[in-house]
Enzyme design. Structure first.
Site, PDB file in Angstrom:
ATOM      1  N   GLU A 264       0.857  -1.184   0.000  1.00 14.00           N
ATOM      2  CA  GLU A 264       0.000   0.000   0.000  1.00 14.00           C
ATOM      3  C   GLU A 264       0.888   1.227   0.000  1.00 14.00           C
ATOM      4  O   GLU A 264       2.061   1.137   0.360  1.00 14.00           O
ATOM      5  CB  GLU A 264      -0.887   0.007   1.260  1.00 14.00           C
ATOM      6  CG  GLU A 264      -1.991  -1.020   1.181  1.00 14.00           C
ATOM      7  CD  GLU A 264      -2.764  -1.166   2.496  1.00 14.00           C
ATOM      8  OE1 GLU A 264      -2.998  -0.173   3.190  1.00 14.00           O
ATOM      9  OE2 GLU A 264      -3.127  -2.311   2.798  1.00 14.00           O
TER      10      GLU A 264
ATOM     11  N   SER B  63      -3.531   1.427   5.705  1.00 14.13           N
ATOM     12  CA  SER B  63      -4.876   1.749   6.158  1.00 14.13           C
ATOM     13  C   SER B  63      -5.023   1.774   7.673  1.00 14.13           C
ATOM     14  O   SER B  63      -5.837   2.528   8.190  1.00 14.13           O
ATOM     15  CB  SER B  63      -5.880   0.761   5.553  1.00 14.13           C
ATOM     16  OG  SER B  63      -5.632  -0.549   6.007  1.00 14.13           O
TER      17      SER B  63
ATOM     18  N   HIS C  82      -5.777   4.933   0.361  1.00 14.62           N
ATOM     19  CA  HIS C  82      -5.804   6.064   1.303  1.00 14.62           C
ATOM     20  C   HIS C  82      -4.921   7.221   0.845  1.00 14.62           C
ATOM     21  O   HIS C  82      -4.570   8.082   1.650  1.00 14.62           O
ATOM     22  CB  HIS C  82      -5.399   5.588   2.700  1.00 14.62           C
ATOM     23  CG  HIS C  82      -6.370   4.608   3.257  1.00 14.62           C
ATOM     24  ND1 HIS C  82      -7.544   4.985   3.864  1.00 14.62           N
ATOM     25  CD2 HIS C  82      -6.379   3.250   3.231  1.00 14.62           C
ATOM     26  CE1 HIS C  82      -8.226   3.916   4.221  1.00 14.62           C
ATOM     27  NE2 HIS C  82      -7.534   2.844   3.849  1.00 14.62           N
TER      28      HIS C  82
ATOM     29  N   LYS D  68     -13.333   6.352  -0.724  1.00 21.69           N
ATOM     30  CA  LYS D  68     -12.693   7.083   0.385  1.00 21.69           C
ATOM     31  C   LYS D  68     -12.648   8.574   0.035  1.00 21.69           C
ATOM     32  O   LYS D  68     -13.684   9.206   0.011  1.00 21.69           O
ATOM     33  CB  LYS D  68     -11.363   6.443   0.696  1.00 21.69           C
ATOM     34  CG  LYS D  68     -11.644   5.114   1.418  1.00 21.69           C
ATOM     35  CD  LYS D  68     -10.592   4.097   1.413  1.00 21.69           C
ATOM     36  CE  LYS D  68     -11.124   2.855   2.125  1.00 21.69           C
ATOM     37  NZ  LYS D  68     -10.470   1.635   1.716  1.00 21.69           N
TER      38      LYS D  68
HETATM   39  C1  LIG Z   1     -10.824   0.166   1.889  1.00 24.20           C
HETATM   40  C2  LIG Z   1      -9.699  -0.572   1.287  1.00 24.20           C
HETATM   41  C3  LIG Z   1      -9.905  -1.527   0.289  1.00 24.20           C
HETATM   42  C4  LIG Z   1     -11.274  -2.003  -0.082  1.00 24.20           C
HETATM   43  O1  LIG Z   1     -11.997  -1.034  -0.746  1.00 24.20           O
HETATM   44  P1  LIG Z   1     -13.584  -1.042  -0.698  1.00 24.20           P
HETATM   45  O2  LIG Z   1     -13.970  -0.145  -1.814  1.00 24.20           O
HETATM   46  O3  LIG Z   1     -13.961  -0.509   0.640  1.00 24.20           O
HETATM   47  O4  LIG Z   1     -14.037  -2.442  -0.905  1.00 24.20           O
HETATM   48  C5  LIG Z   1      -8.802  -2.084  -0.316  1.00 24.20           C
HETATM   49  N1  LIG Z   1      -7.545  -1.751   0.051  1.00 24.20           N
HETATM   50  C6  LIG Z   1      -7.321  -0.867   1.054  1.00 24.20           C
HETATM   51  C7  LIG Z   1      -5.925  -0.558   1.451  1.00 24.20           C
HETATM   52  C8  LIG Z   1      -8.385  -0.259   1.704  1.00 24.20           C
HETATM   53  O5  LIG Z   1      -8.167   0.594   2.685  1.00 24.20           O
END
Ligand SMILES: *Cc1c(COP(=O)(O)O)cnc(C)c1O
Length: 391
Positions: free
Chosen positions: A178, A182, A210, A241
Site C-alpha cells: 500500500e 490503512s 488512502h 474514500k
Molecule cells: C478500503 C480498502 C480496500 C477495499 O476497498 P472497498 O472499496 O472498501 O471495498 C482495499 N484496500 C485498502 C488498502 C483499503 O483501505
C-alpha cells in the site's frame, strides 16, 4: 436450540470473552463530521471521506442526473449489457487523472484486489506482500494459488532477501504493497521499492486506497509525489474514500486493462456498478483537480497536524489523514473508545483480526470538514481518556 444454533452461540461467546465481538451501529445521518449514531449526535473521527466529498453538492447532482438518465441498476455485468456510458466516462477520466493509458472500474475496492491479483499471478508464480497490507490483498494472494511470501512492514532488506530467493526460482514475481497503510497511516518507501523490483525484474502493484486524491502535485497519489508512477506496473485505488463514492479501480497500460477485462473474475462475474456511483466519482475527480480540491487537501493536512501536535500518535508519515493511537490491550482500547463516545466523540477501537492481537488502537481519521474547535475537542477528550486508562 438446534445443534447449528448452539454452535453459532458457542462461537459468538468465544468472541465476546476475548473482547472481539463486533456490533453494527445504525447511522441515521449523512456521512460527515457530525453523525447521528443510535440517535445521538457524535463528532466523527472514523470516516474515510477525507475531503467531505460524499455529501458534496456536485457529486450529489452528478449521481442524481445519472440516475435520471440511466436508472438505479446497471442490469448486468460489464461484458453482457451493463457497460454504461458513466463507467466508460469515468475510466477515461481516471486514466487522465492518473496519467496512465487506461483504467478499469470495479464495484468495490475489495473486488478490485481480488480480481486483478488473481488475473496476474497463479500457481507457478510468487507473490510478495508487506506484512500490513489490507485483507483484500491477503485474500487475493491466497486465492491466486501463487507461492506467498511476506516481508516485514516496510523492511527493504527483508524484501530483498525474498527477491533473491524468488529470482533464483525463475518465473514471475509480483510485489504488492500500500502507499499509505490503512491501519497504521504510515507510508511505503516507494522509490526504494521501485528500485528493488527493477533490480530483480519483479512486478509492483501499489494500493493507493488512502492516498488517491490526497497526495502529489495533481493529487494522483503517493506514487506521483514520489515521482515513480510511470515505473509501477499496477496502480490500484478506491472510489469510496477521498473520492466520496463507491468502487475501486486499476490504472495502467492498455494491455493490462484488456487482460483484466478478460481475466479478472470479480469484474466479469459481477453486476456493473450503479451508474450513480460512477458519475459521482467522475464529479469527484473534477473537484479534486480544481482549486477547491487543493484547498480541501491543505485544510485536511492542517487538521491532521493540529490533532497530532504533542500527542503520541504512532504514525511516521507526513500529512497522513490516518492517526492511530496505540493502546495494545483489546479491552482497554474498547474502554478508551467508550470514554471518548461519552464525551461525544466517535473513534473506533480497531482490534484483531484487523490488526495483530495486542496491537489494538484507536484509529483517528481526520477530515477537511473538521473545524479547529472540533480538533481541540478531540485532543482534550483523548488526553483525559488516555490518562484515565493509564491510571
Ligand atoms: C478500503 C480498502 C480496500 C477495499 O476497498 P472497498 O472499496 O472498501 O471495498 C482495499 N484496500 C485498502 C488498502 C483499503 O483501505
Amino acid at each position: 436450540m438446534s445443534a447449528f444454533e448452539a454452535e453459532l452461540q458457542r462461537r459468538l461467546e468465544e468472541l465476546e470473552s476475548q473482547s472481539l465481538l463486533r456490533k453494527l451501529r445504525c447511522v441515521s445521518s449523512p456521512q460527515g463530521v457530525r453523525i447521528q449514531v443510535d440517535g445521538r449526535e457524535l463528532l466523527n473521527f472514523s470516516s474515510n471521506d477525507y475531503l467531505g466529498l460524499a455529501t458534496h453538492p456536485k457529486l450529489k447532482a452528478a449521481a442524481m442526473e445519472a440516475t435520471e438518465r440511466f436508472g438505479t441498476g446497471s442490469g448486468a455485468s460489464r461484458l453482457i449489457c451493463g457497460s454504461l456510458e458513466p463507467h466508460h466516462q469515468l475510466e477515461l477520466e481516471l486514466a487522465a487523472f492518473k496519467g496512465t493509458e487506461a483504467a478499469l472500474v470495479f464495484s468495490t475496492g475489495y473486488g478490485t484486489a481480488l480480481g486483478s491479483i488473481t488475473a496476474l499471478v497463479g500457481k507457478e508464480d510468487v507473490i510478495i506482500l508487506d506484512k500490513l497490507v489490507h485483507a483484500s490483498i491477503v485474500d487475493a494472494a491466497r486465492l491466486s494459488g501463487a507461492t506467498l511470501r511476506v516481508f516485514r512492514h516496510n523492511d527493504l532488506a527483508d524484501l530483498e532477501e525474498i527477491l533473491q530467493w524468488s529470482g533464483k526460482r525463475g518465473g514471475r514475481t509480483l510485489i504488492v504493497t500500500e502507499s499509505i497503510f490503512s491501519m497504521d497511516g504510515d507510508d511505503a518507501p516507494l522509490r526504494e521499492l521501485v528500485a528493488l523490483k527493477e533490480k530483480y525484474g519483479a512486478w509492483l502493484m501499489i494500493d493507493e486506497a488512502h492516498a488517491t486524491g490526497l497526495f502529489g502535485g495533481r493529487r494522483r497519489g503517493l506514487a506521483e509525489e514520489g515521482g515513480v508512477s510511470e515505473r509501477v506496473e499496477v496502480q490500484m485505488g478506491t472510489l469510496g474514500k477521498a473520492l466520496g463514492s463507491a468502487g475501486g479501480y486499476i490504472a495502467g497500460s492498455r494491455r493490462l486493462i484488456e487482460l483484466l477485462v478478460n481475466k479478472a473474475r470479480s469484474f466479469i462475474f459481477s453486476t456493473a456498478p450503479p451508474p450513480a456511483a460512477s458519475a459521482a466519482a467522475s464529479a469527484a475527480l473534477v473537484v479534486i483537480g480544481s482549486p477547491e480540491g487543493l484547498s480541501l487537501v491543505n485544510k485536511l493536512r492542517a487538521n491532521s497536524s493540529a490533532l497530532k501536535a504533542g500527542l503520541r500518535f504512532a504514525s511516521r508519515a507526513a500529512n497522513s489523514p490516518i492517526l492511530p493511537f496505540l493502546v495494545g490491550d483489546e479491552n482497554q482500547a474498547l474502554g478508551v473508545a467508550d470514554a471518548l463516545r461519552t464525551q461525544g466523540i466517535f473513534v473506533p477501537a480497531i482490534r484483531y483480526p484487523t490488526v495483530p492481537r495486542g496491537k489494538a488502537r484507536l484509529r483517528f481519521t481526520v477530515s477537511a470538514g473538521h473545524s479547529s474547535g472540533d480538533i481541540a475537542r478531540a485532543r482534550s477528550a483523548l488526553l483525559a481518556a488516555a490518562e484515565n486508562a493509564a491510571g
